[in-house]
Design an enzyme around this catalytic site. Sequence first.
Site, PDB file in Angstrom:
ATOM      1  N   ARG A  77     -68.550 114.812  13.855  1.00  0.00           N
ATOM      2  CA  ARG A  77     -68.355 115.225  15.259  1.00  0.00           C
ATOM      3  C   ARG A  77     -68.419 114.007  16.184  1.00  0.00           C
ATOM      4  NH1 ARG A  77     -72.167 119.903  17.369  1.00  0.00           N
ATOM      5  NH2 ARG A  77     -73.614 118.172  17.587  1.00  0.00           N
ATOM      6  N   LYS A 179     -68.906 116.000  22.432  1.00  0.00           N
ATOM      7  CA  LYS A 179     -70.259 115.853  22.962  1.00  0.00           C
ATOM      8  C   LYS A 179     -70.317 114.583  23.804  1.00  0.00           C
ATOM      9  CE  LYS A 179     -74.945 116.711  21.279  1.00  0.00           C
ATOM     10  NZ  LYS A 179     -75.293 117.765  22.215  1.00  0.00           N
ATOM     11  N   GLU A 215     -70.737 129.419  26.975  1.00  0.00           N
ATOM     12  CA  GLU A 215     -71.685 128.445  26.439  1.00  0.00           C
ATOM     13  C   GLU A 215     -72.995 128.535  27.209  1.00  0.00           C
ATOM     14  OE1 GLU A 215     -71.861 126.500  23.817  1.00  0.00           O
ATOM     15  OE2 GLU A 215     -71.101 124.500  24.272  1.00  0.00           O
TER      16      GLU A 215
HETATM   17  N1  PLP Z   1     -73.578 123.454  22.982  1.00  0.00           N
HETATM   18  C1  PLP Z   1     -74.062 122.471  23.751  1.00  0.00           C
HETATM   19  C2  PLP Z   1     -73.548 122.343  25.136  1.00  0.00           C
HETATM   20  C3  PLP Z   1     -75.036 121.589  23.249  1.00  0.00           C
HETATM   21  O1  PLP Z   1     -75.538 120.616  24.013  1.00  0.00           O
HETATM   22  C4  PLP Z   1     -75.489 121.761  21.931  1.00  0.00           C
HETATM   23  C5  PLP Z   1     -76.482 120.837  21.376  1.00  0.00           C
HETATM   24  O2  PLP Z   1     -76.167 119.920  20.690  1.00  0.00           O
HETATM   25  C6  PLP Z   1     -74.961 122.804  21.166  1.00  0.00           C
HETATM   26  C7  PLP Z   1     -74.012 123.633  21.711  1.00  0.00           C
HETATM   27  C8  PLP Z   1     -75.418 123.026  19.766  1.00  0.00           C
HETATM   28  O3  PLP Z   1     -74.858 122.119  18.859  1.00  0.00           O
HETATM   29  P1  PLP Z   1     -75.622 121.728  17.543  1.00  0.00           P
HETATM   30  O4  PLP Z   1     -76.001 122.983  16.862  1.00  0.00           O
HETATM   31  O5  PLP Z   1     -74.640 120.963  16.753  1.00  0.00           O
HETATM   32  O6  PLP Z   1     -76.800 120.940  17.947  1.00  0.00           O
HETATM   33  C1  COI Z   2     -79.082 118.980  21.123  1.00  0.00           C
HETATM   34  O1  COI Z   2     -79.378 120.136  20.865  1.00  0.00           O
HETATM   35  O2  COI Z   2     -79.139 118.085  20.263  1.00  0.00           O
HETATM   36  C2  COI Z   2     -78.639 118.577  22.440  1.00  0.00           C
HETATM   37  O3  COI Z   2     -77.895 117.640  22.516  1.00  0.00           O
HETATM   38  C3  COI Z   2     -79.147 119.225  23.619  1.00  0.00           C
HETATM   39  C4  COI Z   2     -79.599 118.199  24.623  1.00  0.00           C
HETATM   40  C5  COI Z   2     -78.684 118.184  25.787  1.00  0.00           C
HETATM   41  C6  COI Z   2     -81.004 118.369  24.998  1.00  0.00           C
END
Ligand code: PLP
Ligand code: COI
Length: 334
Positions: A77, A179, A215
Amino acid sequence: MNTKPKGFSYVKTNFNYISYYKDGKWDEGTLREDDKITISGLSTSLHYGQECFEGLKAYRRKDGKVQLFRVEDNAKRFQMSCEHMVMPAIPIDVFIDAVKKVVKANESFVPAYGNKDTLYIRPFMIGIGDNLGLKPASEYIFSIIVSPVGPYFSGPVKPVDMLVSEYDRAAPNGTGHVKVGGNYAASLYARLSAKKSGYADCIFLDPRTHTKIEEVGVANFIGITKDGKYITPKSPSILDSITNRSLKWLAINELKIDVIEGDIYIDQLNDIAEAGACGTAAVITPIGSITNGNVKHVFPASEVIGETIKKLYDLMTGIQFGDIEDPNHWVTIL
Ligand code: PLP
Ligand code: COI
């Protein structure tokens, strides 16, 4: 040492990783103690938001060993985010190796097994150098900083309340799926307004029609329907959460329930019995209610975590902490 985290706040550890990109190539990358970075005041990351980041965790197992969860997925990612920000990608093996190095160097900061504390790992890339016009930088820093953390929200037991934002975090064909810092900058005002009014976080609606849940501020939205299906929004402008991907797999293969990726209309929440926010930081945080303008929708599972989300939480954290056998080569023991 097993330093105790201060919630989700930064605790300085012994080492961080840093690598510089110049003249078209990355240097070797080193571990260093100083966590400060000196960069030009004209860095593209500062003015134009040319940056991206990742978030993953290291978990202390019962046998004392430390393990990572789906690190390769974060590496992939990160490459997507770099590509979208026109930054030089980090090879998957270099990313994984750097994560392993920095976690091993800070092993004593990985919290003790037992109360779900972890070592949060924050890889990031920033555009640097003396730039004035709007164009991609020619120099970059890739760095990884780690910190012991507790859960982002209050914990798994008590569902939290959320407020629908009147703002968007991402445009329909924008950067919502990668991200990058800009998405989070765009969400700050809405998150702060929600928090000031006593909500745990805000929920963003789809930016095209503002009718569907898109989201959560820092997580994906998930629900369990009254007829027992796992439901989560499908949209090109949400982050493809690695936690959500894992939960979908567990729902299908372990709980034997159907997974629907589709539309969740904000004014039609009556079919949902249990709701939650999932992500690396959020883990799975149950959502008890969603307020949209002057309408407050309270889910049936609003006082305690719902049965199905609890099962998913136990399975997921069981695998992450090494208590349940890893069904899918998700885990890397260091
Ligand atoms: N959506 C957003 C906006 C986030 O900041 C995160 C955190 O990383 C997620 C979803 C969840 O992604 P992940 O499960 O890969 O941490
Ligand atoms: C994560 O869950 O890793 C995130 O990036 C969320 C963060 C903005 C606190």
